[in-house]
Design a protein around this motif. Structure first.
Motif: not given
Length: 328
Positions: A6-26
């Motif tokens: 579940y910790v791994r899932r949380g990290v993956v989920l946060s990473l996916a959201a952060s990448v989307v947010q970062g690319y949208a910002t870019l």
């Protein structure tokens, strides 16, 4: 094992959201830089015309200074945008696990469209969140520990060895644990000394209650997270509509003010004001689009992985009663 998963899932989920947010910002910064460069090119042409007019004695020093101010203020807006682009690219590279550097571009910020949020988002979607799953498993484990502790009250019985004792003492197995223990040597003696088992049961019961409270608290926090994300998603979309309407109005304002100035009906100050407002509105509209995209990514994360294709079992669970999530 499940805790690490579940910790791994949380990290993956946060990473996916952060990448989307970062690319949208870019991509938003790319669009803003393009607007600034186009505006600068337009104002450079206008400044050349004003300098020629000033040299010809057609306009005053005041009007030339206003045109110069417009040009240099736009020029000054470009370096911070380029810096922000480089910083965002580096941050995205780190998220993707590679050396800092340029990021390959795809769709523009205006082509990146978030999926529409459905009107029926069952609360059972929360059961997919890693933090809720982790708290749920902790509660299940605490229940199991309580059951194991309570089982210690039941002595291990050798039925063949106790056959005679039971025959002469009907109902002995249904007496209290201490009574059964005294029946005969056929019992594997549980440790009752000093209330040790009672203490274990009380400890397990307290742990169970703590785990259940923690689970309920996690679910409530998840509900608050989703509620905030939904509110933000809705309001950023509403704001973007207003920003785009404002941009359209200012395009007309800038065109009309330029025509009025050329016709001698207004001063160049009106033109400058209109152009500045339009430039700011264009940048704000792009930022509004970025906010919509990053808000959608936050909602995706809060729902444990999105909503467009809600599994049928999850949807049915929600239809049967979303409140079950809080009653587990």
């Amino acid at each position: 094992m499940w805790n690490a998963e579940y910790v791994r899932r949380g990290v993956v989920l946060s990473l996916a959201a952060s990448v989307v947010q970062g690319y949208a910002t870019l991509r938003g910064l790319d669009a803003q830089l393009e607007i600034a460069q186009q505006t600068l090119a337009s104002r450079a042409k206008g400044l050349d015309i004003f300098r020629q007019r000033y040299e010809g004695g057609v306009i005053s020093q005041v009007e030339l200074s206003q045109a110069e101010n417009d040009y240099f203020s736009t020029e000054a807006a470009i370096p911070p945008l380029r810096t922000a682009i480089a910083q965002t690219e580096n941050a995205l590279s780190v998220l993707l696990g590679r050396e800092p550097g340029p990021i390959e571009r795809g769709k523009t910020v205006h082509e990146l469209l978030p999926p529409p949020a459905g009107a029926d988002l069952p609360a059972a979607l929360l059961s997919r969140r890693p933090d809720v799953l982790q708290a749920e498993q902790s509660a299940i484990a605490a229940n199991a520990q309580l059951g194991a502790a309570q089982a210690l009250y039941l002595p291990a019985v050798n039925l063949s060895g106790l056959f005679g004792a039971i025959a002469s003492t009907p109902g002995a197995l249904w007496h209290s644990a201490s009574q059964v223990w005294s029946v005969g040597a056929g019992l594997t003696q549980p440790i009752f000394q000093g209330g040790a088992i009672r203490g274990q049961v009380q400890t397990a019961s307290a742990q169970r209650q703590q785990a259940m409270l923690a689970y309920q608290g996690t679910v409530l926090a998840a509900l608050a997270d989703v509620n905030s994300a939904l509110a933000n998603s809705i309001e950023t979309r509403n704001r973007l509509v207003s920003l785009r309407q404002q941009e359209k109005s200012l395009v007309v304002y800038a065109d009309q003010s330029g025509a009025r100035y050329e016709g001698g009906y207004s001063s160049y100050l009106e033109v400058t004001t209109a152009q500045e407002k339009l430039f700011d509105a264009q940048l704000a509209a792009v930022q509004g689009q970025v906010d919509v995209l990053t808000g959608a990514a936050a909602l995706y994360k809060s729902l444990g992985g999105g909503w467009p294709a809600v599994p049928q079992d999850v949807r049915e669970a929600g239809m049967q009663g979303d409140a079950k999530v809080l009653r587990r």
